[in-house]
Motif scaffolding. Structure first.
Motif, PDB file in Angstrom:
ATOM      1  N   PRO A   1    -112.248  52.199  12.346  1.00 54.12           N
ATOM      2  CA  PRO A   1    -112.461  51.207  13.409  1.00 54.12           C
ATOM      3  C   PRO A   1    -111.604  51.514  14.646  1.00 54.12           C
ATOM      4  CG  PRO A   1    -111.960  50.144  11.306  1.00 54.12           C
ATOM      5  CD  PRO A   1    -111.796  51.609  11.095  1.00 54.12           C
ATOM      6  N   ILE A   2    -112.163  51.279  15.832  1.00 50.39           N
ATOM      7  CA  ILE A   2    -111.440  51.594  17.076  1.00 50.39           C
ATOM      8  C   ILE A   2    -110.087  50.891  17.122  1.00 50.39           C
ATOM      9  CG2 ILE A   2    -111.503  51.359  19.607  1.00 50.39           C
ATOM     10  CD1 ILE A   2    -114.344  51.894  19.600  1.00 50.39           C
TER      11      ILE A   2
ATOM     12  N   THR B   1    -120.400  62.529  20.395  1.00 49.86           N
ATOM     13  CA  THR B   1    -120.663  61.736  21.598  1.00 49.86           C
ATOM     14  C   THR B   1    -121.836  60.834  21.254  1.00 49.86           C
ATOM     15  OG1 THR B   1    -120.096  63.613  22.979  1.00 49.86           O
ATOM     16  CG2 THR B   1    -121.321  61.837  24.034  1.00 49.86           C
ATOM     17  N   ILE B   2    -121.643  59.562  21.450  1.00 48.04           N
ATOM     18  CA  ILE B   2    -122.753  58.644  21.155  1.00 48.04           C
ATOM     19  C   ILE B   2    -123.389  58.234  22.482  1.00 48.04           C
ATOM     20  CG2 ILE B   2    -123.407  56.474  20.073  1.00 48.04           C
ATOM     21  CD1 ILE B   2    -120.882  56.878  18.296  1.00 48.04           C
ATOM     22  N   PRO B   3    -124.630  58.662  22.715  1.00 48.68           N
ATOM     23  CA  PRO B   3    -125.252  58.330  23.994  1.00 48.68           C
ATOM     24  C   PRO B   3    -125.649  56.857  24.056  1.00 48.68           C
ATOM     25  CG  PRO B   3    -126.776  59.531  22.586  1.00 48.68           C
ATOM     26  CD  PRO B   3    -125.492  59.420  21.820  1.00 48.68           C
ATOM     27  N   LYS B   4    -125.987  56.428  25.248  1.00 50.19           N
ATOM     28  CA  LYS B   4    -126.456  55.048  25.422  1.00 50.19           C
ATOM     29  C   LYS B   4    -127.704  54.862  24.546  1.00 50.19           C
ATOM     30  CE  LYS B   4    -127.570  51.923  29.241  1.00 50.19           C
ATOM     31  NZ  LYS B   4    -128.855  51.477  28.776  1.00 50.19           N
ATOM     32  N   ARG B   5    -127.757  53.743  23.876  1.00 44.76           N
ATOM     33  CA  ARG B   5    -128.886  53.531  22.952  1.00 44.76           C
ATOM     34  C   ARG B   5    -130.159  53.233  23.751  1.00 44.76           C
ATOM     35  NH1 ARG B   5    -128.697  49.261  17.966  1.00 44.76           N
ATOM     36  NH2 ARG B   5    -130.848  49.533  17.341  1.00 44.76           N
ATOM     37  N   PRO B   6    -131.191  54.076  23.595  1.00 47.73           N
ATOM     38  CA  PRO B   6    -132.439  53.801  24.310  1.00 47.73           C
ATOM     39  C   PRO B   6    -133.229  52.707  23.602  1.00 47.73           C
ATOM     40  CG  PRO B   6    -132.655  55.765  22.980  1.00 47.73           C
ATOM     41  CD  PRO B   6    -131.267  55.245  22.736  1.00 47.73           C
TER      42      PRO B   6
ATOM     43  N   ILE C   1    -128.842  53.699  13.427  1.00 51.40           N
ATOM     44  CA  ILE C   1    -127.805  54.690  13.138  1.00 51.40           C
ATOM     45  C   ILE C   1    -128.057  55.960  13.943  1.00 51.40           C
ATOM     46  CG2 ILE C   1    -126.885  56.186  11.311  1.00 51.40           C
ATOM     47  CD1 ILE C   1    -127.589  53.647   9.479  1.00 51.40           C
ATOM     48  N   PHE C   2    -126.980  56.460  14.552  1.00 48.68           N
ATOM     49  CA  PHE C   2    -127.084  57.705  15.310  1.00 48.68           C
ATOM     50  C   PHE C   2    -126.414  58.803  14.483  1.00 48.68           C
ATOM     51  CE2 PHE C   2    -125.344  60.828  18.250  1.00 48.68           C
ATOM     52  CZ  PHE C   2    -126.485  61.151  18.965  1.00 48.68           C
TER      53      PHE C   2
ATOM     54  N   TRP D   1    -125.157  52.781  15.630  1.00 52.46           N
ATOM     55  CA  TRP D   1    -125.401  53.064  17.049  1.00 52.46           C
ATOM     56  C   TRP D   1    -125.085  51.818  17.867  1.00 52.46           C
ATOM     57  CZ3 TRP D   1    -130.328  56.196  18.698  1.00 52.46           C
ATOM     58  CH2 TRP D   1    -130.094  56.767  19.952  1.00 52.46           C
ATOM     59  N   GLY D   2    -123.799  51.696  18.194  1.00 53.69           N
ATOM     60  CA  GLY D   2    -123.371  50.550  18.998  1.00 53.69           C
ATOM     61  C   GLY D   2    -123.203  50.989  20.431  1.00 53.69           C
ATOM     62  N   LYS D   3    -121.947  50.906  20.875  1.00 49.54           N
ATOM     63  CA  LYS D   3    -121.668  51.235  22.276  1.00 49.54           C
ATOM     64  C   LYS D   3    -121.740  52.738  22.520  1.00 49.54           C
ATOM     65  CE  LYS D   3    -117.689  49.539  23.103  1.00 49.54           C
ATOM     66  NZ  LYS D   3    -116.442  49.111  23.610  1.00 49.54           N
TER      67      LYS D   3
END
Ligand SMILES: C[S@@+](CC[C@H](N)C(=O)[O-])C[C@H]1O[C@@H](n2cnc3c(N)ncnc32)[C@H](O)[C@@H]1O
Length: 258
Positions: free
Chosen positions: A161-162, A188-193, A199-200, A221-223
């Motif tokens: 967790p962050i 790197t988690i991109p902006k969720r389209p 889940i990414f 797949w959050g922020k």
């Protein structure tokens, strides 16, 4: 049916010689991709075929695998295959791999020079690596100050967790020797389209010299999330950034404790 029951650990039970896992074990087995409340909901709606023992839900391994295949895996967005070449990386001296369970890539790469820690005994046992394995949390390292020359985080921070990131980096800085390096690989988690995928995940092929290992890591797949967070975090703790590289949806940072 619930005769011949024995308790194997705090979490796991055995009924008629079949092992049953509880919600917190399943949470780990699914790599934290669902919350414990979501897992309980899936029991209630019958998506996980389970039984109740002393008012707690339990399921056997086959039921968890079936749920993962039929429900969770259809919920994953997979990015394209990424290649990571570890043969370019110089890990010197005594190496600590944090979150070294699962595929245990660093343990497979640098074997006997590695001490691998992970809070999950199951993940450590699963890792096919020839290194010392210790059940330990990255937030609370049981080593003295200035113990290691190199520390690795191979797709581990995405599972922490962050709110705990600062604590883990402070512990790393403490147990790393002066002039030692921290090596970080992350997603790197991109902006969720517009997508119904929760889940990414990335598919990886990791070159460790004598073989290439195919694996993959996923997260809720959050922020949007990128390298900037880890550059700031490292600098705040006192690290110097001496190398950084973006490789598609993965990135690498090499830090120095000056
Ligand atoms: C993607 S998995 C395994 C990645 C692993 N480095 C590999 O080579 O395959 C991330 C691991 O981080 C571990 N983990 C989660 N929280 C942790 C923490 N607080 N400290 C250390 N490891 C942690 C998980 O148990 C899991 O085994």
């Amino acid at each position: 049916m619930l005769n011949n029951r024995k308790i194997l650990s705090d979490s796991m039970k055995e009924v008629d010689r079949v092992k049953y896992y509880n919600v917190s074990e399943i949470f780990g087995m699914l790599h934290n991709r669902l919350s414990q409340d979501e897992i309980k909901d899936h029991f209630r709606t019958g998506k996980i075929h389970g039984i109740k023992i002393e008012d707690q839900w339990y399921a056997k391994k086959e039921a968890i695998d079936e749920f993962e295949e039929e429900v969770i895996n259809t919920d994953i967005y997979f990015s394209e295959l990424h290649q990571i070449d570890l043969t370019k990386i110089q890990l010197k001296g005594r190496i600590l791999d944090i979150g070294g369970g699962g595929e245990g890539i660093i343990g497979q790469f640098a074997g006997p020079h590695v001490i691998s820690i992970d809070p999950s005994e199951r993940e450590l046992k699963e890792a096919p690596s020839d290194c010392v394995k210790i059940i330990m949390n990255g937030k609370d390292l049981k080593f003295l100050d200035d113990t290691f020359d190199s520390i690795t985080l191979f797709f581990t921070m995405m599972y922490i967790p962050i709110s705990d990131h600062n604590k883990v980096f402070k512990e790393i800085y403490r147990v790393l020797k002066s002039k030692g390096n921290l090596f970080l690989w992350e997603l790197t988690i991109p902006k969720r389209p517009e997508t119904d995928k929760d889940i990414f995940a990335i598919k990886l092929e990791v070159d460790i010299g004598d073989k290439k290992i195919s694996t993959g890591y996923g997260t809720r797949w959050g922020k949007k999330f990128d390298m900037g967070h880890y550059l700031d975090l490292g600098k705040r703790i006192g690290f110097k950034i001496i190398e950084k590289e973006v490789n598609g949806e993965t990135f690498f940072i090499k830090y120095l404790k000056d």
